[in-house]
Scaffold this motif. Structure first.
Motif, PDB file in Angstrom:
ATOM      1  N   GLY A  19       0.816  -1.210   0.000  1.00  0.00           N
ATOM      2  CA  GLY A  19       0.000   0.000   0.000  1.00  0.00           C
ATOM      3  C   GLY A  19       0.849   1.259   0.000  1.00  0.00           C
ATOM      4  N   TYR A  22       2.352   1.695  -3.470  1.00  0.00           N
ATOM      5  CA  TYR A  22       1.293   2.088  -4.411  1.00  0.00           C
ATOM      6  C   TYR A  22       0.954   3.564  -4.251  1.00  0.00           C
ATOM      7  N   ARG A  23       0.812   3.999  -2.977  1.00  0.00           N
ATOM      8  CA  ARG A  23       0.468   5.401  -2.709  1.00  0.00           C
ATOM      9  C   ARG A  23       1.621   6.316  -3.138  1.00  0.00           C
ATOM     10  N   ASN A  26       1.510   6.527  -7.038  1.00  0.00           N
ATOM     11  CA  ASN A  26       0.368   7.188  -7.672  1.00  0.00           C
ATOM     12  C   ASN A  26       0.091   8.593  -7.137  1.00  0.00           C
ATOM     13  N   ASP A  27       0.228   8.807  -5.828  1.00  0.00           N
ATOM     14  CA  ASP A  27      -0.143  10.098  -5.256  1.00  0.00           C
ATOM     15  C   ASP A  27       0.820  10.462  -4.104  1.00  0.00           C
ATOM     16  N   ARG A  30      -0.346  13.362  -1.484  1.00  0.00           N
ATOM     17  CA  ARG A  30      -1.319  12.930  -0.479  1.00  0.00           C
ATOM     18  C   ARG A  30      -0.636  12.096   0.614  1.00  0.00           C
ATOM     19  N   LEU A  31       0.308  11.255   0.215  1.00  0.00           N
ATOM     20  CA  LEU A  31       1.068  10.458   1.193  1.00  0.00           C
ATOM     21  C   LEU A  31       1.853  11.373   2.124  1.00  0.00           C
ATOM     22  N   GLN A  34      -0.563  12.999   4.605  1.00  0.00           N
ATOM     23  CA  GLN A  34      -0.974  12.055   5.649  1.00  0.00           C
ATOM     24  C   GLN A  34       0.150  11.838   6.664  1.00  0.00           C
TER      25      GLN A  34
END
Length: 113
Positions: A19, A22-23, A26-27, A30-31, A34
């Motif tokens: 995960g 992947y995060r 792709n983004d 946003r990671l 967070q």
């Protein structure tokens, strides 16, 4: 001997790594957001914890200071103005010890036991 980790824990670690990658792929913005939010929340909880610890320490320290002052003032009050007379030191008589001569030179006869 090394123990193998529980399969459920291994599965959770593998899924977390999947995960995260992947995060990140792709983004990533946003990671990053967070991660910053998590760090901020942990910092707030840590600051609250340290503040509570300091409050407890200060309270117990103040209590100890009061107790110490109370003891100190109690000892400094004069109980009586009479000076006690110094008692004469009694001489201690040395105890008279005697040396008992044993059978140091003789060997034991072990066959007699």
């Amino acid at each position: 001997m090394r123990r193998r980790p529980f399969p459920l824990i291994t599965l959770l670690i593998v899924l977390a790594i999947f995960g995260l990658t992947y995060r990140l792929w792709n983004d990533p913005i946003r990671l990053l957001k967070q991660a910053m939010i998590i760090v901020l929340i942990v910092a707030v909880f840590y600051a609250i914890y340290k503040w509570i610890q300091r409050q407890r320490f200060d309270h117990s320290y103040q209590k100890a200071v009061k107790q110490s002052k109370k003891l100190h003032h109690q000892k400094t009050k004069p109980t009586s103005k009479k000076q006690p007379r110094p008692t004469a030191l009694k001489k201690k008589h040395a105890t008279h010890l005697t040396v008992i001569e044993g059978k140091k030179g003789k060997k034991k006869n072990r066959a007699s036991f």
